[in-house]
Design an enzyme around this catalytic site. Structure first.
Site, PDB file in Angstrom:
ATOM      1  N   GLU A  70       0.821  -1.212   0.000  1.00  0.00           N
ATOM      2  CA  GLU A  70       0.000   0.000   0.000  1.00  0.00           C
ATOM      3  C   GLU A  70       0.854   1.261   0.000  1.00  0.00           C
ATOM      4  OE1 GLU A  70      -4.221   1.303   2.043  1.00  0.00           O
ATOM      5  OE2 GLU A  70      -2.845   0.042   3.183  1.00  0.00           O
TER       6      GLU A  70
ATOM      7  N   LYS B 293     -13.124   1.458  -2.395  1.00  0.00           N
ATOM      8  CA  LYS B 293     -13.991   1.864  -1.284  1.00  0.00           C
ATOM      9  C   LYS B 293     -15.170   2.683  -1.799  1.00  0.00           C
ATOM     10  CE  LYS B 293     -10.386   2.098   2.292  1.00  0.00           C
ATOM     11  NZ  LYS B 293      -9.673   2.990   3.239  1.00  0.00           N
TER      12      LYS B 293
ATOM     13  N   HIS C 293       9.070 -26.786   1.416  1.00  0.00           N
ATOM     14  CA  HIS C 293       8.541 -27.937   0.694  1.00  0.00           C
ATOM     15  C   HIS C 293       7.525 -27.531  -0.367  1.00  0.00           C
ATOM     16  CE1 HIS C 293      10.468 -30.693   3.570  1.00  0.00           C
ATOM     17  NE2 HIS C 293      10.196 -29.746   4.449  1.00  0.00           N
TER      18      HIS C 293
END
Length: 436
Positions: A272, A404, A293
Site C-alpha cells: 500500500e 472503497k 517444501h
C-alpha cells in the site's frame, strides 16, 4: 536486530547489488534520511509515523482497557492497519495463541463461526476505525453487538473503541460513555501498530506494551544517515536497489510460527505504501520451514524477479526430540526442534545464492516485546526510506480509495463513475448454462 545483506550482493546472486555501488547507495540514503528527518521535525503527514512512540502513552491505554482487563480473549473488529498490527503482536507474544481473534473480513461464514466459537461473556471487543465509517468494520461491529445482546451480555461493558474525533463510531462511543482512545493524527493506519490502534489487544491480554514501545525506540535510535550504521536503512536500501535490479517480488519468510502474521502485516505496509507510479515490490508470504517444501522451488528455479527476506529470532524456546527407535532416524538422536529449524534455516538461506538468487536476512534477539517492537518500527522506517529513494508518495493509497468508493455506491444503489466501470466491464464467463 541485525540485517545481513551478503546474499543479495551481485557477487552472490542475480539480480544483485554490486558491492562497488554500495557507497553511492549510501549517499542516497544520507540524502533521504535528511528529508525524512525534516518531515519528522515538522510533524508532516506520514513522516509523523516515525514520531509515534513519543505520542503513545502506555498508561492511558492501560486505563482505557482496565474495565475489560479480566477478559480471557479479545475480538478485534477492524480492517487493514486497524487490525494487522495488533494481530501481529498478539500472535507473536500472547501466551494463548487463540486469545485474540480478528474480524477483518465480511465473509459471513467466517464471522458466524468465529462468534459461535467464543464465550462472549469472557471476550472483550476492540473496535477500530479512524473515520468511524469503514463499511466492513461497522457492519461487523453491528453483527458482533447483536450477538452479545442475543446472549444476554452487556456489550457496553466489554468494549474499547479506538477512533477519530468525529463520525458514527465516535458518536456511538459518546452516547454509551464507552472507553475510547484516539487514532494518532498524521499517521496512516498501516504505520500505527505501536499506538493505541495496535496496542489495545496486547494490553488486555497482559502483553508488555511498555516493552514494545521500548523496542520501537531502540530501532528509532538506530536510524542514521548511513546504511552501514542502521539495520532498518540497510534493509530498505537493499530492497530498493534489488527492485531497481529486477527483483520486483519480495517474499517474506519468517522462521518462527509466531511471526507468520508479521508477513501479512508487512505485505500491507509494503504494497500500500510503495505500489505507486508503475513500481513497487510485490510482497509474497511464506513460512519456514513449511514452505521449503513448496514455494522454495519457485524461489530457486523460477523467474529471476524475487528476493527472499528471511526473519528469525536468534534465541528461542526449545523442545527435545526423543531418541528414535529406527536406525534411519538415528541422525535425530540427541537433537531438538530448535536445532532442526535452525539447520533448515541455514540450509535454505544458503540454497538461494547457491542457485544465484538473492536473499536478505533479518535477525531479532528473541520473541519478546522489545524485539517485536524493534522489528515493527524498523520495517516501517525501511518502508519510508524506500519511498524516498523511489520518489513515490509513501503515505497515500489512491488506488485503494477507488474500490472503497465503488463499494459504498453499490450498497447505496448510486450511479457513479465507478459503478459505470463495474457495469461496463468486459466479461467472458466459462461454464455458463446459457450460450454466450
Amino acid at each position: 536486530m541485525h540485517v545481513d545483506i551478503g546474499a543479495a550482493l551481485a557477487s552472490a546472486a542475480d539480480p544483485g547489488v554490486e558491492r562497488a555501488t554500495l557507497d553511492d547507495l549510501d549517499e542516497q540514503v544520507a540524502v533521504a534520511h535528511e528529508r525524512i528527518e525534516q518531515g519528522r521535525n515538522k510533524g508532516e503527514f506520514g513522516y509523523a509515523s516515525l514520531n509515534l512512540l513519543e505520542a503513545t502513552d502506555a498508561e492511558t491505554i492501560h486505563d482505557a482497557v482496565a474495565p475489560v482487563a479480566d477478559a480471557e480473549s479479545v475480538i478485534t473488529v477492524g480492517i487493514g492497519g486497524s487490525a494487522l498490527g495488533a494481530k501481529t503482536i498478539t500472535e507473536a507474544l500472547a501466551e494463548d495463541p487463540g486469545s485474540h481473534v480478528v474480524l477483518d473480513n465480511v465473509d459471513p461464514e467466517h464471522v458466524r463461526r468465529t462468534l459461535d466459537g467464543l464465550s462472549l461473556a469472557d471476550t472483550a471487543i476492540n473496535v477500530v476505525s479512524r473515520s468511524g465509517t469503514t463499511a466492513e468494520t461497522l457492519a461487523n461491529f453491528l453483527v458482533v453487538r447483536e450477538a452479545y445482546e442475543d446472549r444476554g451480555v452487556d456489550w457496553t461493558e466489554r468494549i474499547v473503541v479506538t477512533t477519530g474525533e468525529s463520525g458514527p463510531l465516535r458518536a456511538l462511543a459518546d452516547q454509551h460513555d464507552l472507553p475510547t482512545l484516539p487514532v494518532p493524527e498524521g499517521v496512516p493506519g498501516r504505520f500505527s501498530a505501536l499506538s493505541a490502534v495496535g496496542l489495545v489487544p496486547p494490553a488486555i491480554l497482559g502483553i508488555d506494551i511498555e516493552g514494545l514501545l521500548a523496542g520501537g525506540q531502540q530501532a528509532a535510535d538506530d536510524l542514521a544517515p548511513s546504511l552501514y550504521d542502521s539495520p532498518a536503512y540497510a534493509y530498505g536500501a537493499m530492497a530498493y536497489a534489488l527492485e531497481e535490479a529486477g527483483a520486483t517480488v519480495n517474499a517474506v519468510m519468517p522462521y518462527a510460527e509466531r511471526l507468520e502474521s508479521f508477513g501479512e502485516w508487512f505485505a500491507q505496509l509494503w504494497a500500500e505504501s510503495l505500489g505507486k507510479d508503475g513500481r513497487g515490490q510485490t510482497p509474497a508470504r511464506a513460512l519456514g520451514a513449511t514452505d521449503q517444501h513448496s514455494q522454495l522451488q519457485l524461489y530457486r528455479a523460477g523467474h529471476r524477479d524475487k528476493v527472499v527476506t528471511f526473519v528469525r529470532p536468534r534465541e528461542r524456546a526449545d523442545v527435545s526430540i526423543p531418541d528414535p527407535d529406527h536406525e534411519d532416524l538415528s541422525y535425530l538422536a540427541g537433537t531438538d526442534l530448535g536445532g532442526l529449524i535452525d539447520a533448515e534455516y541455514e540450509a535454505t538461506v544458503a540454497s538461494l545464492p547457491a542457485a544465484d538468487r538473492p536473499a536478505l536476512e533479518v535477525e531479532i534477539d528473541r520473541l519478546d516485546a522489545e524485539s517485536v517492537g524493534e522489528l515493527l518500527y524498523a520495517m516501517e522506517a525501511a518502508c519510508v526510506l524506500v519511498g524516498e529513494l523511489a520518489d513515490v508518495e509513501t503515505f497515500t493509497q489512491p488506488a485503494v480509495e477507488w474500490g472503497k468508493n465503488a463499494t459504498r455506491a453499490l450498497i447505496r444503489g448510486e450511479a457513479t463513475d465507478e459503478t459505470a466501470v463495474i457495469d461496463e466491464r468486459e466479461r467472458l464467463r466459462i461454464g455458463e448454462t446459457e450460450s454466450l
